[in-house]
Structures are given as structure tokens and as C-alpha cells.
Motif scaffolding. Structure first.
Motif, short mmCIF file in Angstrom:
data_model
loop_
_atom_site.label_atom_id
_atom_site.label_comp_id
_atom_site.label_asym_id
_atom_site.label_seq_id
_atom_site.Cartn_x
_atom_site.Cartn_y
_atom_site.Cartn_z
N MET B 53 -106.35 34.02 -43.82
CA MET B 53 -107.56 33.56 -43.12
C MET B 53 -108.29 32.51 -43.96
N LEU B 54 -108.40 32.75 -45.26
CA LEU B 54 -109.03 31.77 -46.14
C LEU B 54 -108.35 30.41 -46.01
N ALA B 55 -107.02 30.45 -46.04
CA ALA B 55 -106.25 29.20 -45.94
C ALA B 55 -106.52 28.53 -44.60
N LEU B 56 -106.58 29.36 -43.54
CA LEU B 56 -106.79 28.80 -42.20
C LEU B 56 -108.21 28.28 -42.03
N TRP B 57 -109.18 28.93 -42.66
CA TRP B 57 -110.56 28.44 -42.56
C TRP B 57 -110.67 27.06 -43.20
N GLU B 58 -109.84 26.82 -44.20
CA GLU B 58 -109.85 25.49 -44.81
C GLU B 58 -109.14 24.47 -43.94
N ARG B 59 -107.99 24.88 -43.41
CA ARG B 59 -107.24 23.98 -42.53
C ARG B 59 -106.47 24.78 -41.51
N ASP B 60 -106.66 24.37 -40.30
CA ASP B 60 -106.26 25.05 -39.07
C ASP B 60 -105.02 24.38 -38.48
N ASP B 61 -104.39 25.05 -37.48
CA ASP B 61 -103.38 24.35 -36.70
C ASP B 61 -102.24 23.83 -37.57
N VAL B 62 -101.76 24.71 -38.41
CA VAL B 62 -100.73 24.32 -39.38
C VAL B 62 -99.47 25.14 -39.15
N PRO B 63 -98.31 24.60 -39.53
CA PRO B 63 -97.05 25.36 -39.42
C PRO B 63 -97.06 26.54 -40.38
N GLU B 98 -93.52 18.91 -30.30
CA GLU B 98 -92.80 17.83 -30.98
C GLU B 98 -91.53 18.34 -31.65
N ASP B 99 -91.68 19.45 -32.36
CA ASP B 99 -90.53 20.04 -33.04
C ASP B 99 -90.50 21.53 -32.71
N GLU B 100 -89.58 21.89 -31.85
CA GLU B 100 -89.57 23.26 -31.33
C GLU B 100 -89.30 24.31 -32.40
N ARG B 101 -88.94 23.87 -33.61
CA ARG B 101 -88.68 24.87 -34.66
C ARG B 101 -89.97 25.39 -35.27
N VAL B 102 -90.99 24.55 -35.28
CA VAL B 102 -92.21 24.95 -35.99
C VAL B 102 -93.16 25.72 -35.08
N VAL B 103 -93.77 26.75 -35.67
CA VAL B 103 -94.79 27.55 -34.99
C VAL B 103 -96.13 27.18 -35.63
N LEU B 104 -97.05 26.73 -34.80
CA LEU B 104 -98.36 26.33 -35.30
C LEU B 104 -99.32 27.50 -35.23
N ILE B 105 -100.08 27.69 -36.31
CA ILE B 105 -101.05 28.78 -36.37
C ILE B 105 -102.45 28.20 -36.24
N ALA B 106 -103.16 28.66 -35.22
CA ALA B 106 -104.52 28.19 -35.00
C ALA B 106 -105.46 29.38 -34.94
N LEU B 107 -106.70 29.18 -35.35
CA LEU B 107 -107.69 30.23 -35.29
C LEU B 107 -108.21 30.36 -33.87
N THR B 108 -108.47 31.59 -33.46
CA THR B 108 -109.18 31.80 -32.20
C THR B 108 -110.67 31.69 -32.50
N GLN B 109 -111.47 31.81 -31.47
CA GLN B 109 -112.92 31.79 -31.68
C GLN B 109 -113.34 32.95 -32.60
N GLN B 110 -112.73 34.11 -32.35
CA GLN B 110 -113.03 35.27 -33.21
C GLN B 110 -112.59 35.03 -34.65
N GLY B 111 -111.47 34.32 -34.78
CA GLY B 111 -110.98 34.00 -36.11
C GLY B 111 -111.99 33.14 -36.87
N HIS B 112 -112.52 32.13 -36.17
CA HIS B 112 -113.56 31.29 -36.76
C HIS B 112 -114.81 32.12 -37.07
N ALA B 113 -115.17 32.96 -36.14
CA ALA B 113 -116.40 33.74 -36.27
C ALA B 113 -116.35 34.69 -37.48
N LEU B 114 -115.15 35.19 -37.75
CA LEU B 114 -115.00 36.16 -38.85
C LEU B 114 -115.40 35.56 -40.19
N ARG B 115 -115.35 34.25 -40.27
CA ARG B 115 -115.68 33.59 -41.54
C ARG B 115 -117.08 33.95 -42.02
N GLU B 116 -118.01 34.02 -41.10
CA GLU B 116 -119.40 34.33 -41.48
C GLU B 116 -119.51 35.75 -42.03
#
Lengths: 156, 156
Positions: B53-63, B98-116
Motif C-alpha cells: 500500500m505504501l508503494a501504491l500510495w506513492e505511485r499507482d497504476d503500476v505493473p 497494450e501488453d496482455e502479459r502485464v497486470v496493472l495494480i490501481a488503488l480503489t477509492q477505499q485504498g486511497h482513503a486508507l492512507r489517512e
DNA sequence: TCCAATTGAATTGTGCGCAATATAAATTCC
DNA sequence: GGAATTTATATTGCGCACAATTCAATTGGA
């Protein structure tokens, strides 16, 4: 307004430091494991099993509880691990006759013998770390001090 | 004869240092985990999940690969962990067009909210450690340097 | 163009690590 | 001496961590 921004930044940095030092320790533990693993593979041990053997090479014929206290591990971890070491014929598990609750762990002849093979294993860390013995010793002492303070918090 | 004894002692001490610093890091990682655990329980996260989650809070939508490189973890660890985060509705897993091999991980609204909520969590380490910010920073830098040298050895 | 090699995830299997629970033996208290 | 408590280990269940394997998608070369 400037003050508030500064305050938040300071708090954020404190949190980030918490996270950073924790992650530093976490990821370094994994790095150690990965460096050591091929060496342990040759001995047929895992790193936690090696730790148990190290403890036993120092002192033998001890209750499971003793090992747990020295390694900061509980019976849920140690019981199956020790059974695997027993299956590998490196240790013997015998219930104490004085107190039937305690299981005494003793090294077999093979367990003792493994010590010589194990001696040749590490020493790569000193080379790989590119640090002097003094630097590593100081680092170790700092980390241990941190660990002990953390563990002290757990005991209230 | 006296020389041989000395030599052996020096080698023994080197090995012991290897073992000691490794065990220091290993046992400190567990101590962190135990201190943090009750705090993470309240968030419904484990420590590795928190790291993600820490990593995702810094940068989202990543493989997944990206996360793995940042956290030194592989897909065998991350795939099930991310599925649990998805089940908790903190992240979304979508295959890239673009590349069907990669799975992108994005935060949901709850995921963003958890940061607080998560912000209030740590900060106990600073207090518990009984260290100044400067000391902790220095220690962190040393540990990270050690980790990076260990990891460098793995990459030949 | 087509085939070989590479890449990104997922799967499988093993071994920790720990909380929660169980069980049996010892200890304490009355 | 007997009930209640404590102690030492074992069991169960869940979640990493990683090696090895699989599979599909992509890339590179002849």
C-alpha cells in the motif's frame, strides 16, 4: 499557514522514517537469506534451521522453550522445524523424565559433525559487505540495541 | 602452536560476526513485525500488505513487476497478496490492453482513503527506539547500504 | 514470415512465523 | 490432598517468501 505546512511535513517525515527503517531491516533480512541460501542448500538446512543448529552447537540438551527464548521464536515455529531436523537425524527429541512437559533437544552424532561443514559456509558476508570488522560490529550493536528496545515495548 | 590457536580464534570470530549481524537483522525484523502487528490489525492489513500500500500510495497504476522490484518481492509472493487486497476492495487488478502479459495494480477509492487512517499508525517506533531522528537516519543508511551490497552480490 | 527466445504473471509445493487453541503435567493455594 | 492456576509443548489455520514450473504474450532474428 506556513507553520501548519511545516508541521505536517515534519510529521510526515517522522512517519516516513519509521517506514524506512522498518523496511530497511525487513529487506536486508531477505537479502541475507538470499545470499546465504545457496550455501545452506549444500548443508540441507534452511536459515532458521541453521540458527537452531548454531544455538545447539553452543549448548545442547535443552528444552524447546530455551531455544525459543534465545531465538525469539515460539513452539508453533519450533516444533515442526525440530521435527524436520529430527527426520534429518540431526537432533533427537526426548521428553524429560523429571518434567514430562519439557522436550529436550539433543544433537546426534551427525548433528555435531555438521558443525565442521558449516564452518566453511559463511564468511562471504564480510567480503560482500565491503565493511571493516569494526564497522560491522558497530552496526550489529546498534541493530541489536534497537531490537531490544522494540522487544522491551512488547513486554510493557 | 600458539599461532594456530590464534588463527582459528580469529576465523571463528569472523564467522561469529557474520552470524551475529545476520541474526541481529533477522530478529529485529521480527521485532518490528510484532510491534507493528496490533496497529496493522486495526487497519485489516499485514505488514507486507502495508508495504504494498505504501508503494501504491506513492505511485499507482503500476505493473506487478514494478511493485516487486521496489519491494524486492516476486510474483509468487505478490500475486496472492494482491488478490487478498483486491478481495478487501483496496486495489483493482486489470490486465493492460497494450501488453496482455502485464497486470496493472490501481488503488480503489477505499485504498486511497486508507492512507489517512494509516498515517496515525506508526510513530511508535521513534518513541520506542529511544533514538534521535539523526541516529535512526544514520542507522537506516548503514543498513540500506549493507542490503544493497548484499543484493549486488546476488546479481554477480 | 515464422520460429526461438524472452518476458510477466500465475501456480504449486515447502518452510517459516505467529495467533489461537488444546492438552497434559506441574505448581500453588486453601 | 484437591481445585485452580500456571507452564511446556503440540496443533491448526493463515499469510508470507521463494524456487520451480507453466502459460500466454511479445520480441528478435534469420
Amino acid at each position: 499557514m506556513g507553520t501548519m505546512v511545516r508541521k505536517q511535513t515534519a510529521a510526515d517525515q517522522a512517519l516516513r522514517l519509521d517506514n524506512q527503517i522498518c523496511f530497511a531491516v525487513y529487506s536486508t533480512a531477505h537479502a541475507f537469506n538470499r545470499v546465504y541460501k545457496p550455501l545452506f542448500d549444500r548443508l540441507g538446512l534452511t536459515y532458521p534451521q541453521y540458527l537452531v543448529m548454531l544455538a545447539l552447537w553452543e549448548r545442547d540438551d535443552v528444552p524447546v522453550k530455551d531455544l525459543g527464548e534465545r531465538l525469539f521464536l515460539d513452539s508453533g515455529t519450533l516444533t515442526p522445524l525440530l521435527k524436520r531436523l529430527e527426520a534429518a537425524e540431526l537432533v533427537r527429541r526426548t521428553r524429560s523424565t523429571e518434567d514430562e512437559r519439557v522436550v529436550l533437544i539433543a544433537l546426534t552424532q551427525q548433528g555435531h559433525a555438521l558443525r565442521e561443514k558449516a564452518k566453511a559456509v559463511p564468511q562471504s558476508i564480510l567480503a560482500a559487505s565491503d565493511c571493516t570488522v569494526g564497522e560491522l560490529l558497530a552496526m550489529k550493536d546498534e541493530i541489536v540495541a534497537l531490537r531490544d528496545r522494540l522487544n522491551a515495548v512488547l513486554g510493557e
